[in-house]
Write a protein that holds these residues in place. Structure first.
Motif, PDB file in Angstrom:
ATOM      1  N   LEU A  59      12.596 -13.515  -2.325  1.00 23.54           N
ATOM      2  CA  LEU A  59      12.106 -13.431  -0.952  1.00 23.54           C
ATOM      3  C   LEU A  59      11.367 -14.704  -0.572  1.00 23.54           C
ATOM      4  O   LEU A  59      11.454 -15.183   0.546  1.00 23.54           O
ATOM      5  N   PHE A  60      10.616 -15.254  -1.545  1.00 25.53           N
ATOM      6  CA  PHE A  60       9.868 -16.477  -1.279  1.00 25.53           C
ATOM      7  C   PHE A  60      10.737 -17.700  -1.343  1.00 25.53           C
ATOM      8  O   PHE A  60      10.656 -18.559  -0.489  1.00 25.53           O
ATOM      9  N   ARG A  67       3.773  -9.183   3.219  1.00 25.82           N
ATOM     10  CA  ARG A  67       3.383  -8.404   2.051  1.00 25.82           C
ATOM     11  C   ARG A  67       2.603  -9.159   1.008  1.00 25.82           C
ATOM     12  O   ARG A  67       2.026  -8.565   0.124  1.00 25.82           O
ATOM     13  N   HIS A  68       2.586 -10.466   1.091  1.00 24.44           N
ATOM     14  CA  HIS A  68       2.004 -11.191  -0.037  1.00 24.44           C
ATOM     15  C   HIS A  68       1.136 -12.342   0.398  1.00 24.44           C
ATOM     16  O   HIS A  68       1.395 -12.979   1.412  1.00 24.44           O
ATOM     17  N   MET A  83      13.338 -12.850   6.026  1.00 26.67           N
ATOM     18  CA  MET A  83      12.793 -12.966   4.667  1.00 26.67           C
ATOM     19  C   MET A  83      11.404 -13.591   4.709  1.00 26.67           C
ATOM     20  O   MET A  83      10.478 -13.131   4.026  1.00 26.67           O
ATOM     21  N   ALA A  84      11.259 -14.630   5.523  1.00 20.46           N
ATOM     22  CA  ALA A  84       9.956 -15.296   5.620  1.00 20.46           C
ATOM     23  C   ALA A  84       8.910 -14.328   6.167  1.00 20.46           C
ATOM     24  O   ALA A  84       7.785 -14.271   5.659  1.00 20.46           O
ATOM     25  N   LEU A 138      13.815 -18.643  -0.911  1.00 25.17           N
ATOM     26  CA  LEU A 138      14.694 -19.138   0.140  1.00 25.17           C
ATOM     27  C   LEU A 138      13.920 -19.656   1.362  1.00 25.17           C
ATOM     28  O   LEU A 138      14.075 -20.821   1.730  1.00 25.17           O
ATOM     29  N   PRO A 139      13.070 -18.831   1.986  1.00 23.55           N
ATOM     30  CA  PRO A 139      12.376 -19.356   3.171  1.00 23.55           C
ATOM     31  C   PRO A 139      11.437 -20.525   2.868  1.00 23.55           C
ATOM     32  O   PRO A 139      11.412 -21.498   3.618  1.00 23.55           O
ATOM     33  N   GLY A 175      10.106   6.659  -6.112  1.00 28.34           N
ATOM     34  CA  GLY A 175      11.009   6.053  -7.079  1.00 28.34           C
ATOM     35  C   GLY A 175      12.049   5.119  -6.482  1.00 28.34           C
ATOM     36  O   GLY A 175      12.967   4.703  -7.177  1.00 28.34           O
ATOM     37  N   ILE A 218      16.982 -15.924   7.176  1.00 28.68           N
ATOM     38  CA  ILE A 218      15.859 -16.587   6.510  1.00 28.68           C
ATOM     39  C   ILE A 218      14.542 -16.232   7.184  1.00 28.68           C
ATOM     40  O   ILE A 218      13.526 -16.036   6.517  1.00 28.68           O
ATOM     41  N   ARG A 277      -2.523   4.406  -7.075  1.00 33.52           N
ATOM     42  CA  ARG A 277      -1.412   4.308  -7.993  1.00 33.52           C
ATOM     43  C   ARG A 277      -0.201   3.709  -7.286  1.00 33.52           C
ATOM     44  O   ARG A 277       0.487   2.847  -7.824  1.00 33.52           O
ATOM     45  N   GLY A 278       0.025   4.177  -6.045  1.00 23.86           N
ATOM     46  CA  GLY A 278       1.176   3.711  -5.274  1.00 23.86           C
ATOM     47  C   GLY A 278       1.191   2.197  -5.158  1.00 23.86           C
ATOM     48  O   GLY A 278       2.221   1.556  -5.319  1.00 23.86           O
ATOM     49  N   PHE A 317       2.642 -22.964   5.264  1.00 19.90           N
ATOM     50  CA  PHE A 317       4.003 -22.461   5.452  1.00 19.90           C
ATOM     51  C   PHE A 317       4.164 -21.883   6.864  1.00 19.90           C
ATOM     52  O   PHE A 317       5.118 -22.217   7.581  1.00 19.90           O
ATOM     53  N   PHE A 320      -0.002 -16.003  -0.875  1.00 19.01           N
ATOM     54  CA  PHE A 320       0.420 -16.996  -1.857  1.00 19.01           C
ATOM     55  C   PHE A 320      -0.189 -18.327  -1.465  1.00 19.01           C
ATOM     56  O   PHE A 320      -0.563 -18.540  -0.299  1.00 19.01           O
ATOM     57  N   ARG A 367       6.855  -3.138  -9.326  1.00 21.21           N
ATOM     58  CA  ARG A 367       8.282  -2.986  -9.071  1.00 21.21           C
ATOM     59  C   ARG A 367       8.870  -4.164  -8.311  1.00 21.21           C
ATOM     60  O   ARG A 367       9.998  -4.542  -8.497  1.00 21.21           O
ATOM     61  N   ALA A 371       7.974   3.855  -2.624  1.00 19.47           N
ATOM     62  CA  ALA A 371       7.872   3.400  -4.012  1.00 19.47           C
ATOM     63  C   ALA A 371       7.476   4.551  -4.923  1.00 19.47           C
ATOM     64  O   ALA A 371       8.009   4.698  -6.024  1.00 19.47           O
ATOM     65  N   ASP A 372       6.542   5.370  -4.441  1.00 17.36           N
ATOM     66  CA  ASP A 372       6.108   6.522  -5.237  1.00 17.36           C
ATOM     67  C   ASP A 372       7.259   7.473  -5.521  1.00 17.36           C
ATOM     68  O   ASP A 372       7.314   8.113  -6.566  1.00 17.36           O
ATOM     69  N   LEU A 404       5.808   2.484   2.884  1.00 16.56           N
ATOM     70  CA  LEU A 404       6.300   1.687   1.755  1.00 16.56           C
ATOM     71  C   LEU A 404       5.789   2.265   0.447  1.00 16.56           C
ATOM     72  O   LEU A 404       6.523   2.377  -0.525  1.00 16.56           O
ATOM     73  N   GLU A 405       4.513   2.636   0.453  1.00 15.80           N
ATOM     74  CA  GLU A 405       3.939   3.219  -0.765  1.00 15.80           C
ATOM     75  C   GLU A 405       4.642   4.519  -1.102  1.00 15.80           C
ATOM     76  O   GLU A 405       4.992   4.778  -2.256  1.00 15.80           O
ATOM     77  N   PRO A 445      12.672  -1.682  -4.689  1.00 11.42           N
ATOM     78  CA  PRO A 445      12.280  -2.475  -3.523  1.00 11.42           C
ATOM     79  C   PRO A 445      13.417  -2.683  -2.514  1.00 11.42           C
ATOM     80  O   PRO A 445      13.211  -2.559  -1.311  1.00 11.42           O
ATOM     81  N   VAL A 453       2.288   0.505  -8.399  1.00 11.39           N
ATOM     82  CA  VAL A 453       3.721   0.672  -8.607  1.00 11.39           C
ATOM     83  C   VAL A 453       4.478  -0.317  -7.743  1.00 11.39           C
ATOM     84  O   VAL A 453       5.378  -1.022  -8.190  1.00 11.39           O
ATOM     85  N   LEU A 454       4.042  -0.402  -6.502  1.00  9.65           N
ATOM     86  CA  LEU A 454       4.683  -1.297  -5.548  1.00  9.65           C
ATOM     87  C   LEU A 454       4.627  -2.731  -6.057  1.00  9.65           C
ATOM     88  O   LEU A 454       5.613  -3.454  -6.043  1.00  9.65           O
ATOM     89  N   LEU A 511       8.862 -11.087   5.916  1.00  9.39           N
ATOM     90  CA  LEU A 511       8.531 -10.101   4.874  1.00  9.39           C
ATOM     91  C   LEU A 511       7.602 -10.716   3.835  1.00  9.39           C
ATOM     92  O   LEU A 511       6.630 -10.089   3.409  1.00  9.39           O
ATOM     93  N   ALA A 512       7.903 -11.957   3.452  1.00  6.88           N
ATOM     94  CA  ALA A 512       7.058 -12.627   2.463  1.00  6.88           C
ATOM     95  C   ALA A 512       5.640 -12.788   3.005  1.00  6.88           C
ATOM     96  O   ALA A 512       4.662 -12.542   2.303  1.00  6.88           O
TER      97      ALA A 512
END
Lengths: 293, 262
Positions: A18-19, B92-93, B85-86, A21-22, B171, B82, A2-3, B101, B95, A10, B168-169, B164-165, B174, A6-7, B88-89
């Protein structure tokens, strides 16, 4: 889970920022400029202007006019010599730190000592070689003072050797760091196994340690070659008339000679060489890892 | 390892010689900054602080020093913002184009600075941005961003993702999670990377050379002075810079080192 969901939900909006700009920055200020440089390398010069065009004349000139291709070859030769020398001097130092030094504290301290010069002004460390190797510099005057020579030796400075010495000096830490990491990662039981099987230490070094540290050597050598190839400071400060390097050529194309398209073509050649070497080294590294399990 | 063999002894000797070699120029630089002779040669003739006085009272040098500090400060600030931010991007993700990149951001670290400098010079000319210290700041920030990304990413990877979870849990939004969970974890990596960027920007030549206008930074000043000749004044500036960089490096190594797991 679930966490996680949500993450994900949200963070949808801020993530976009976040994407943006860099990625935008890297696109606009790295990819676009490199692209423009490549584009301009196909332009034509009509003194004093450069006009958009698509022709290979600049590249043709680089590879057919001895004034240019000898410089490219010389730069490659010097960078190769520097890579060889820095590897031959850096490897023993890394080996010494990992296998000869017994205590963790001393090893950390000595490793620090290798790194510190790397971050102390690169310009000043290069410049100091000029003052050391010059005709009335530190080396000659010390030798004269000690009675080893009566006449200063002019051979030390303003030639290809002074450039090799200076650049080797600069890049030794670049080799020590990855080799040190590679040597530290060798499982000790492999070395013990080799010794238990009766292989002599030198044999163990050749057949176990050296192959297992090849990845470190490759990445150190790659960075050294790439950066030495395009070094900007040593050719100007300690290089001589017989030591014109790519950096000097580029300086003049964007300065007095005012031929940006030709300069851009040369810079593109450097870019391609570096990218090819990085790609090759990544491949070799991956291949080596698979082979060794 | 048992008793050292002949080749290991030879190796140790060579290793120590190399270590000494790494410090030779720095020692020469420091010694001659205090030597009271305009030529850099042995034997030493006497102790003086004149070279330090000379550079501290040279307005050209002080302006260049100020320009360097100005450039290094803003370039560091930009590349930290910057770059973090890069990182972190990237952390976590996933793309499309993620690998491209990453490679593009890291490229300037193994690419000779003059290629980056020339590429940016061409770009600035096309968009009509004049050569200036601002152009240099943007150039440095872009070229050094790779350092921030790699250092911060290395620290993020070691972070426990459950924090992090959990946040978020409970409440947290981000941004709140970032400031209260992520940032404290990566703060020392950011500060270490910042010190590194500052030192490297302060010392940078090739990108600066192509992008600066009439204003010179300290390395460019030294670089152009050196093409004309050598003065011990440069040794004094050099010694001062060495002292400051060693201090910054010790600080940054302390910050970048992994803290022991609690």
């Amino acid at each position: 889970m679930r966490g996680k969901s949500v993450l994900a939900r949200r963070s949808a909006l801020p993530v976009l920022g976040l994407f943006a700009l860099p990625v935008g920055w890297a696109f606009l200020l790295l990819i676009v400029p490199y692209g423009i440089m490549v584009a301009i390398s196909f332009w034509t010069r009509q003194f004093p202007l450069f006009v958009p065009d698509f022709q290979f004349g600049n590249y043709l000139q680089l590879f057919s006019d001895p004034q240019y291709y000898t410089v490219i070859l010389r730069t490659a030769k010097i960078a190769a010599l520097v890579t060889l020398a820095a590897t031959c001097l850096g490897y023993p130092l890394a080996y010494y730190l990992v296998f000869v030094i017994k205590t963790e504290r001393l090893r950390a301290l000595l490793y620090m000592l290798v790194i510190v010069p790397l971050w102390v002004s690169y310009l000043l460390r290069t410049y100091t070689w000029k003052t050391i190797l010059g005709t009335d510099g530190a080396l000659n005057s010390a030798l004269k003072w000690l009675g080893v020579i009566d006449q200063p030796i002019s051979l030390f400075l303003y030639n290809q050797w002074s450039m090799v010495i200076t650049l080797t000096y600069i890049f030794i830490p670049f080799v020590v760091m990855p080799v040190f990491a590679a040597l530290e990662n060798i499982p000790r039981n492999l070395i013990e196994a080799s010794e238990d099987l009766g292989v002599r230490p030198f044999g163990t070094f050749l057949r176990v340690i050296l192959p297992l540290s090849a990845g470190g050597v490759i990445s150190g050598a790659t960075v050294t070659f790439c950066l030495a190839f395009g070094d900007f400071v040593a050719p100007v400060l300690v290089g001589g008339p017989d030591g014109t390097m790519v950096a000097n050529l580029l300086q003049s194309q964007f300065g007095a000679a005012l031929n940006w398209p030709l300069g851009s073509a040369l810079a593109t050649v450097v870019l391609l060489i570096v990218m090819a070497l990085l790609w090759l080294s990544a491949r070799l590294d991956r291949a080596g890892r698979v082979a060794l399990g | 390892m048992r008793k050292l063999l002949w080749w290991q002894k030879g190796l140790s000797g060579l290793a120590l010689a190399v270590l000494g070699f790494l410090y030779l120029p720095i020692v020469v630089l420091i010694i001659f900054s205090f030597n009271d002779s305009p030529v850099i040669s042995f034997p030493l003739s006497g102790f003086t602080l004149d070279w330090y006085r000379a550079f501290l009272s040279n307005p050209e040098i002080l302006t260049a020093l100020w320009n360097s500090l100005y450039v290094a400060f803003f370039a560091t600030l930009l590349s930290i913002t910057i770059g973090t931010m890069a990182a972190l991007a990237l952390y976590r993700h996933d793309f499309p184009g993620k690998r491209l990149f990453t490679n593009v951001i890291l490229l300037p670290l193994s690419l000779p600075g003059l290629v980056t400098g020339i590429a940016m010079l061409n770009f600035y000319k096309q968009i009509g941005l004049p050569q200036s210290l601002t152009a240099v700041i943007i150039g440095h920030a872009t070229a050094l961003m790779g350092i921030v990304v790699s250092q911060v990413l290395a620290r993020l990877v070691k972070m426990n993702p459950r924090f992090l979870e959990a946040s978020a849990d409970l409440g947290a939004r981000p941004l709140e999670t970032f400031f209260r969970v992520t940032l404290p974890e990566i703060r020392s990596a950011i500060m270490g990377a910042a010190l590194l960027c500052f030192t490297l920007s302060f010392d940078e030549i090739p990108v600066t050379y192509f992008l600066t206008g009439r204003d010179v930074t300290l390395p460019i000043f030294i670089y152009s002075t050196l093409r004309r000749g050598i003065t011990p004044e440069i040794n004094a500036i050099g010694t001062a810079i060495v002292a400051v960089s060693v201090l910054l490096i010790i600080l940054s190594v302390g910050l970048l080192r992994d803290r022991p797991k609690k």
